[in-house]
Design a protein around this motif. Structure first.
Motif, short mmCIF file in Angstrom:
data_model
loop_
_atom_site.label_atom_id
_atom_site.label_comp_id
_atom_site.label_asym_id
_atom_site.label_seq_id
_atom_site.Cartn_x
_atom_site.Cartn_y
_atom_site.Cartn_z
N GLY A 77 -35.76 2.60 -43.06
CA GLY A 77 -35.83 1.97 -43.15
C GLY A 77 -34.28 0.66 -44.22
O GLY A 77 -34.08 1.64 -44.82
N PRO A 78 -33.81 -0.17 -43.68
CA PRO A 78 -32.83 -0.80 -44.26
C PRO A 78 -33.12 -1.02 -46.45
O PRO A 78 -32.04 -0.93 -46.60
N VAL A 79 -34.17 -1.76 -46.20
CA VAL A 79 -34.73 -1.67 -47.64
C VAL A 79 -34.46 -0.52 -48.70
O VAL A 79 -33.90 -0.34 -49.58
N GLU A 80 -34.53 0.31 -47.73
CA GLU A 80 -35.17 2.23 -48.20
C GLU A 80 -33.51 2.31 -48.93
O GLU A 80 -32.97 3.12 -49.83
N VAL A 81 -32.33 3.06 -47.57
CA VAL A 81 -31.55 2.54 -47.77
C VAL A 81 -30.55 1.50 -48.74
O VAL A 81 -29.66 2.77 -50.08
N MET A 82 -31.25 0.81 -48.98
CA MET A 82 -30.02 -0.62 -50.21
C MET A 82 -30.83 0.10 -51.24
O MET A 82 -30.31 0.08 -52.92
N GLU A 83 -31.96 0.99 -51.53
CA GLU A 83 -32.65 0.41 -52.93
C GLU A 83 -32.46 2.42 -53.19
O GLU A 83 -31.33 2.03 -53.96
N VAL A 84 -32.19 3.26 -52.65
CA VAL A 84 -31.29 4.47 -52.53
C VAL A 84 -29.81 4.32 -52.89
O VAL A 84 -29.41 5.18 -53.67
N MET A 85 -29.42 3.55 -52.07
CA MET A 85 -27.38 3.10 -52.91
C MET A 85 -27.77 2.83 -54.41
O MET A 85 -27.26 2.78 -55.19
N VAL A 86 -28.48 1.14 -54.51
CA VAL A 86 -28.61 1.29 -56.22
C VAL A 86 -29.11 1.81 -56.80
O VAL A 86 -27.80 1.98 -58.13
N LYS A 87 -29.82 2.88 -56.86
CA LYS A 87 -30.78 3.75 -58.03
C LYS A 87 -28.97 4.71 -57.62
O LYS A 87 -29.02 5.12 -59.77
N GLU A 88 -28.35 5.22 -56.94
CA GLU A 88 -27.36 6.23 -56.39
C GLU A 88 -26.18 5.35 -57.58
O GLU A 88 -25.91 6.33 -59.07
N ILE A 89 -25.46 4.33 -57.47
CA ILE A 89 -24.85 3.99 -58.47
C ILE A 89 -25.34 4.11 -60.03
O ILE A 89 -24.14 3.78 -60.53
N ARG A 90 -26.34 2.93 -60.39
CA ARG A 90 -26.97 3.12 -60.66
C ARG A 90 -27.06 4.72 -62.30
O ARG A 90 -27.03 4.80 -63.45
N ARG A 91 -26.97 5.33 -61.14
CA ARG A 91 -27.72 6.90 -62.12
C ARG A 91 -25.72 7.52 -61.73
O ARG A 91 -25.58 8.13 -63.64
N ARG A 92 -25.01 7.12 -61.30
CA ARG A 92 -23.93 7.69 -61.28
C ARG A 92 -22.91 6.86 -62.84
O ARG A 92 -22.44 7.42 -63.54
N ARG A 93 -23.37 6.16 -63.04
CA ARG A 93 -22.70 4.77 -64.14
C ARG A 93 -23.00 5.39 -65.04
O ARG A 93 -22.96 5.38 -66.25
N HIS A 94 -24.46 5.40 -64.95
CA HIS A 94 -24.97 6.02 -66.11
C HIS A 94 -24.44 7.68 -67.35
O HIS A 94 -24.15 7.79 -68.08
N GLU A 95 -24.40 8.32 -65.87
CA GLU A 95 -24.81 10.18 -65.59
C GLU A 95 -22.53 10.69 -65.96
O GLU A 95 -22.62 11.58 -66.48
N GLU A 96 -22.50 9.50 -65.12
CA GLU A 96 -20.88 9.78 -64.85
C GLU A 96 -20.00 9.08 -65.29
O GLU A 96 -18.14 9.53 -64.65
N GLY A 97 -20.29 8.03 -65.83
CA GLY A 97 -19.28 6.67 -66.11
C GLY A 97 -19.16 6.26 -65.18
O GLY A 97 -17.62 5.81 -65.49
#
Length: 112
Positions: A77-97
């Motif tokens: 569903g669309p909510v799951e897509v957006m949650e995955v996207m936000v979590k991935e952005i936060r993960r990469r921001r923290h881990e990959e700068g």
């Protein structure tokens, strides 16, 4: 979010409804057009990104990487897509700068 019917006059619309498109935006400056198939939200992968736009200076490579992560997750569903996207952005921001582009602001008027 806004929802649009893609196939309003399609014969397949008589069996469970037409595909829909949902347009969502997140605070990180990304707008996403999601295509929901007639199986959404029952079948994994029944929602996918049809268009992805970064606002304020997102690099194309980063947007492609985000889209790939969402596609691999096969969201229901669309909510799951957006949650995955936000979590991935936060993960990469923290881990990959990853630097998140700031929203441009308009100059303020003179105070008199």
């Amino acid at each position: 979010a806004q929802v649009y019917d893609i196939e309003t006059n399609c014969e397949s619309a008589q069996f469970g409804g037409a595909e829909q498109e949902v347009v969502c935006a997140i605070n990180e400056g990304i707008t996403v057009a999601l295509r929901l198939t007639v199986d959404c939200p029952l079948v994994p992968g029944s929602v996918y990104i049809s268009e992805l736009f970064g606002v304020g200076g997102w690099e194309e490579e980063k947007l492609v990487a985000l889209k790939k992560v969402v596609e691999e997750r096969r969201c229901k569903g669309p909510v799951e897509v957006m949650e995955v996207m936000v979590k991935e952005i936060r993960r990469r921001r923290h881990e990959e700068g990853w630097a998140i582009p700031l929203t441009p602001s308009l100059p303020r008027g003179r105070k008199e």
